[in-house]
Write a protein that holds these residues in place. Structure first.
Motif, short mmCIF file in Angstrom:
data_model
loop_
_atom_site.label_atom_id
_atom_site.label_comp_id
_atom_site.label_asym_id
_atom_site.label_seq_id
_atom_site.Cartn_x
_atom_site.Cartn_y
_atom_site.Cartn_z
N GLU A 1 27.98 30.88 132.21
CA GLU A 1 29.08 31.86 131.18
C GLU A 1 29.20 33.69 133.14
O GLU A 1 27.93 33.81 133.72
CB GLU A 1 29.04 32.75 130.75
N GLN B 1 30.96 21.58 132.59
CA GLN B 1 30.05 21.92 131.05
C GLN B 1 29.08 21.76 132.12
O GLN B 1 28.28 23.05 131.29
CB GLN B 1 30.63 20.75 130.12
N LYS C 1 37.57 27.37 132.84
CA LYS C 1 37.53 28.19 131.99
C LYS C 1 37.30 27.99 130.87
O LYS C 1 36.28 28.46 130.17
CB LYS C 1 39.01 28.60 131.73
N LEU C 2 36.88 26.50 130.64
CA LEU C 2 36.60 25.85 128.91
C LEU C 2 35.20 26.07 129.54
O LEU C 2 34.40 25.78 128.13
CB LEU C 2 37.31 24.88 128.74
N GLY D 1 32.95 28.35 130.41
CA GLY D 1 32.86 29.27 130.66
C GLY D 1 32.86 29.59 132.29
O GLY D 1 32.55 31.35 132.78
N THR E 1 43.06 31.19 125.99
CA THR E 1 43.43 31.21 127.55
C THR E 1 44.61 29.47 128.02
O THR E 1 44.52 30.09 129.28
CB THR E 1 42.32 31.72 128.40
N ALA F 1 39.44 28.92 118.58
CA ALA F 1 37.90 29.95 119.22
C ALA F 1 38.41 30.66 121.03
O ALA F 1 39.64 30.30 120.96
CB ALA F 1 37.16 28.59 120.42
N ASN F 2 37.86 31.16 121.18
CA ASN F 2 38.81 32.01 121.90
C ASN F 2 38.99 31.79 123.68
O ASN F 2 39.75 31.90 124.29
CB ASN F 2 38.19 33.08 122.19
N ARG F 3 37.93 30.86 123.41
CA ARG F 3 38.52 30.32 124.80
C ARG F 3 39.36 29.04 124.91
O ARG F 3 39.49 28.81 126.40
CB ARG F 3 36.71 28.65 124.68
N VAL F 4 40.19 28.57 123.73
CA VAL F 4 41.30 27.81 124.13
C VAL F 4 42.38 28.62 124.44
O VAL F 4 43.69 27.52 124.63
CB VAL F 4 40.84 26.19 122.56
N GLU G 1 41.32 25.13 134.25
CA GLU G 1 41.60 24.84 132.48
C GLU G 1 39.71 24.49 132.15
O GLU G 1 39.36 25.43 131.26
CB GLU G 1 42.12 24.30 131.89
#
Length: 396
Positions: free
Chosen positions: A115, A110, A134-135, A137, A11, A6-9, A131
């Motif tokens: 976002e 969360q 960012k996870l 959003g 970065t 997944a894109n989220r991980v 981190e």
């Protein structure tokens, strides 16, 4: 083949603390005498009364699921603790017990972040704050607390960093990695800014019991009822009761936020380990004398080791007021020993001097290293001797 991750991980930056610890362990396994100053946990065993309570709970068959938000009796123990130690009153629906304070923070971000929401993070910061934001959003917004400011941010800095997208600010006092502590007056000034701009305060107080030189802990939630209402206090037993591996943390705050965190936990972790929860009940309801014994041991080590580290050539060091870390600025030492970045400096300390330290790059400070004094004094003294010899041997 389709994209696996997944894109989220993509970065994510690996934890520098865990990375250096793994490298040190690898060298130790090869028979090399490595002294690890990267530890983020007390070097004491969990107190015996807590161990006994855990054993008893298992023998009595308390090994089943609990409510996702934690045992009611543990919530009551936490409520009593917050009233006793912090003069803060909470109800059971304003408390969630999680799998360590780290996971409590993760769950919190969360449920509060959409976002693009911004979270203001003072530098230096604990490695996982950015981190986790960012996870969820969110967008980390960094504000630097310089060494001249004792690694703390001011109300003016906070106000200037706030935008229409700002959702929260993180306050960590006592601080990991600097060990510095915000005074009541400093917290009040920050709280007034948060109230004026209607943002949440995430108050990480995991090191509250580890204070030195007569310093006393003050929670930002104590400022006023209005500030308490917008503050989520995050704490746990890892540092205060030497229970890092038990993984018990908690949050106290707005019931709507806590309820959302509990709902998320019900679909992710379920409950924190049942046996560990019974141990935590004893930790808060039982005798607290071992907490002070451990605090005194850390303070004694600090008093002995601080002047030795401050005397290493090229090291500039503030004396911490809490936690169990030292954060020397090593910019001059790096320059005079031929290093242009702190990661390479730390790597060489490990491979050449056999001392494991955490590079400040993981905390947003590229000219510092973090040293933990949560190990025996003899090991600390030998580690300082090796670092001193390493620096002097390369000094130009």
């Amino acid at each position: 083949m389709k994209q696996l991750l997944a894109n989220r991980v993509k970065t994510l930056t690996p934890s520098s603390t865990l990375a250096i610890t793994a490298k040190a362990k690898e060298l130790k396994d090869q028979g090399i005498d490595v002294i690890g100053l990267g530890a983020g946990e007390p070097d004491f065993n969990t107190p015996q009364n807590i161990l006994d309570a855990a054993t008893k709970s298992m023998e009595q068959g308390f090994t089943k699921y609990t409510p996702a938000g934690g045992l009611p009796t543990l919530k009551q123990a936490i409520i009593a603790k917050l009233q006793r130690d912090n003069e803060l009153a909470y109800k059971a629906n304003e408390i969630i017990v999680g799998v360590g304070a780290k996971h409590v923070l993760y769950t919190l971000f969360q449920v509060i972040l959409n976002e693009g929401d911004e979270v203001i993070i003072p530098i230096p910061y604990w490695v996982s704050y950015p981190e986790q934001v960012k996870l969820a959003g969110g967008v980390p917004v960094y504000v630097e607390g310089t060494r001249e400011q004792q690694y703390k941010i001011t109300a003016e800095q906070l106000a200037s960093a706030i935008t229409e997208k700002t959702k929260a600010v993180i306050i960590n006092s006592p601080s990991n990695p600097s060990g510095m502590v915000y005074s009541r007056e400093e917290l009040k000034a920050l709280a007034e800014v948060a109230e004026k701009h209607d943002i949440l305060i995430v108050s990480d107080e995991i090191y509250e019991k580890l204070l030195y030189n007569g310093n006393k802990h003050f929670s930002i939630a104590q400022i006023s009822p209005a500030i308490k209402a917008r503050t989520i206090v995050v704490n746990g037993l890892a540092k205060s009761h030497s229970m890092t591996g038990w993984r018990i943390g908690y949050a106290a705050g707005d019931a709507e936020i806590i309820n959302a965190m509990t709902d998320l936990a019900s679909h992710s972790t379920s409950n924190a380990t049942t046996t560990a929860q019974y141990a935590a009940i004893e930790a808060y309801n039982g005798p607290q004398d071992t907490v002070e014994v451990m605090r005194q041991a850390f303070e004694e080590r600090l008093e002995k080791i601080y002047p030795q580290i401050a005397a290493i050539p090229g090291f500039k060091l503030l004396k911490p007021e809490g936690a169990f870390y030292l954060l020397p600025d090593v910019a001059e030492a790096m320059e005079r020993t031929g290093f242009d970045n702190v990661d390479a400096f730390a790597e060489s300390l490990l491979t050449e001097a056999n001392v494991a330290v955490i590079p400040g790059s993981g905390f947003g400070t590229n000219m510092t290293i973090r040293l933990s004094y949560a190990i025996s004094y003899d090991s600390l003294e030998e580690a300082v001797r090796r670092i001193d010899q390493f620096v002097k041997s390369k000094w130009q």
